[in-house]
Design a protein around this motif. Structure first.
Motif, PDB file in Angstrom:
ATOM      1  N   TRP A  37      33.148  47.128  49.117  1.00 13.57           N
ATOM      2  CA  TRP A  37      33.325  45.901  48.347  1.00 13.57           C
ATOM      3  C   TRP A  37      31.989  45.194  48.230  1.00 13.57           C
ATOM      4  N   GLU A  38      31.830  44.473  47.127  1.00 10.76           N
ATOM      5  CA  GLU A  38      30.546  43.817  46.846  1.00 10.76           C
ATOM      6  C   GLU A  38      30.813  42.528  46.090  1.00 10.76           C
ATOM      7  N   PHE A  39      29.742  41.827  45.787  1.00 12.20           N
ATOM      8  CA  PHE A  39      29.831  40.679  44.893  1.00 12.20           C
ATOM      9  C   PHE A  39      29.479  41.175  43.505  1.00 12.20           C
ATOM     10  N   PRO A  40      30.214  40.729  42.484  1.00 11.89           N
ATOM     11  CA  PRO A  40      29.991  41.272  41.144  1.00 11.89           C
ATOM     12  C   PRO A  40      28.559  41.030  40.667  1.00 11.89           C
ATOM     13  N   GLY A  41      28.073  41.945  39.861  1.00 12.23           N
ATOM     14  CA  GLY A  41      26.697  41.842  39.365  1.00 12.23           C
ATOM     15  C   GLY A  41      26.185  43.211  39.008  1.00 12.23           C
ATOM     16  N   GLY A  42      24.881  43.336  38.944  1.00  8.74           N
ATOM     17  CA  GLY A  42      24.305  44.637  38.606  1.00  8.74           C
ATOM     18  C   GLY A  42      22.820  44.501  38.327  1.00  8.74           C
ATOM     19  N   LYS A  43      22.261  45.597  37.839  1.00 12.63           N
ATOM     20  CA  LYS A  43      20.815  45.690  37.669  1.00 12.63           C
ATOM     21  C   LYS A  43      20.325  44.810  36.516  1.00 12.63           C
ATOM     22  N   ARG A  56      25.076  37.966  32.059  1.00 12.43           N
ATOM     23  CA  ARG A  56      25.479  39.172  31.312  1.00 12.43           C
ATOM     24  C   ARG A  56      26.400  40.046  32.149  1.00 12.43           C
ATOM     25  N   GLU A  57      26.013  40.316  33.390  1.00 11.75           N
ATOM     26  CA  GLU A  57      26.837  41.185  34.242  1.00 11.75           C
ATOM     27  C   GLU A  57      28.209  40.572  34.513  1.00 11.75           C
ATOM     28  N   LEU A  58      28.245  39.262  34.747  1.00 12.02           N
ATOM     29  CA  LEU A  58      29.547  38.630  35.026  1.00 12.02           C
ATOM     30  C   LEU A  58      30.432  38.652  33.787  1.00 12.02           C
ATOM     31  N   GLU A  60      30.220  41.062  31.387  1.00 17.10           N
ATOM     32  CA  GLU A  60      30.628  42.465  31.187  1.00 17.10           C
ATOM     33  C   GLU A  60      31.721  42.896  32.164  1.00 17.10           C
ATOM     34  N   GLU A  61      31.577  42.475  33.415  1.00 21.86           N
ATOM     35  CA  GLU A  61      32.484  42.986  34.450  1.00 21.86           C
ATOM     36  C   GLU A  61      33.765  42.166  34.574  1.00 21.86           C
ATOM     37  N   LEU A  62      33.658  40.839  34.309  1.00 19.53           N
ATOM     38  CA  LEU A  62      34.786  39.949  34.597  1.00 19.53           C
ATOM     39  C   LEU A  62      35.267  39.164  33.375  1.00 19.53           C
TER      40      LEU A  62
HETATM   41 MG    MG Z   1      27.795  46.179  38.778  1.00 14.31          MG
END
Ligand code: MG
Ligand code: 8DG
Length: 133
Positions: A37-43, A56-58, A60-62
């Motif tokens: 498990w992680e906190f949402p996000g990315g590169k 952007r990541e939040l 795209e993912e959520l």
């Molecule tokens: Mg990610």
């Protein structure tokens, strides 16, 4: 002389609700650290500002829109295969209800109730930080 690759800049957002619960998401099986498990996000993309990359990541993912966030912890970390900077922000306001847009499991938890072993190793440091603040 070989040049060391610069660390991968990864954004992570700790969405914290008024009741203190934070959002964690499960990394898909088959990816690096799958099942953790992680906190949402990315590169971060090349040339992208950290806040923009986080937003952007939040999105795209959520599917949420970032409204208010501040840097919380910049955590250099090394896994066997890679070196990264986990740029962690506290997110206190957003628009929309987080949805699982990438088939990832989502869970709201009180940090005090979260078993560190469930998290990606670097995120155990983030949890420690949350528990101390
Ligand atoms: Mg990610
Ligand atoms: N997003 C995120 N990544 C984390 C956390 N903790 C942690 O060790 N990582 C690591 C796992 C990965 O090695 C790296 C993030 O890379 P990633 O490939 O998942 O990033 P991404 O969301 O852009 O994924 P993708 O588009 O490439 O599929 O950072 C965290 O809390 N959030």
């Amino acid at each position: 002389m070989p040049v060391a690759p610069s660390p991968l800049h990864v954004m992570a957002g700790v969405l914290r609700r008024h009741d203190g619960q934070v959002l964690i998401t499960e990394r898909p099986a088959g990816k690096h650290l799958g099942g953790c498990w992680e906190f949402p996000g990315g590169k971060l993309d090349p040339g992208e500002a950290p806040r923009d990359g986080l937003a952007r990541e939040l999105h795209e993912e959520l599917g949420i829109r970032l409204v208010a966030a501040e840097p919380m912890l910049a955590l250099p970390w090394r896994y066997d295969s890679k070196e990264l900077l986990l740029d962690t922000w506290l997110v206190v306001a957003w628009q929309g209800a987080p949805q699982s847009l990438e088939q990832q499991a989502l869970e709201w938890v009180m940090p005090a109730d979260l078993a560190p072993e469930r998290l990606a190793p670097a995120d155990r440091e983030i949890l420690r930080h949350l528990l101390g603040s």
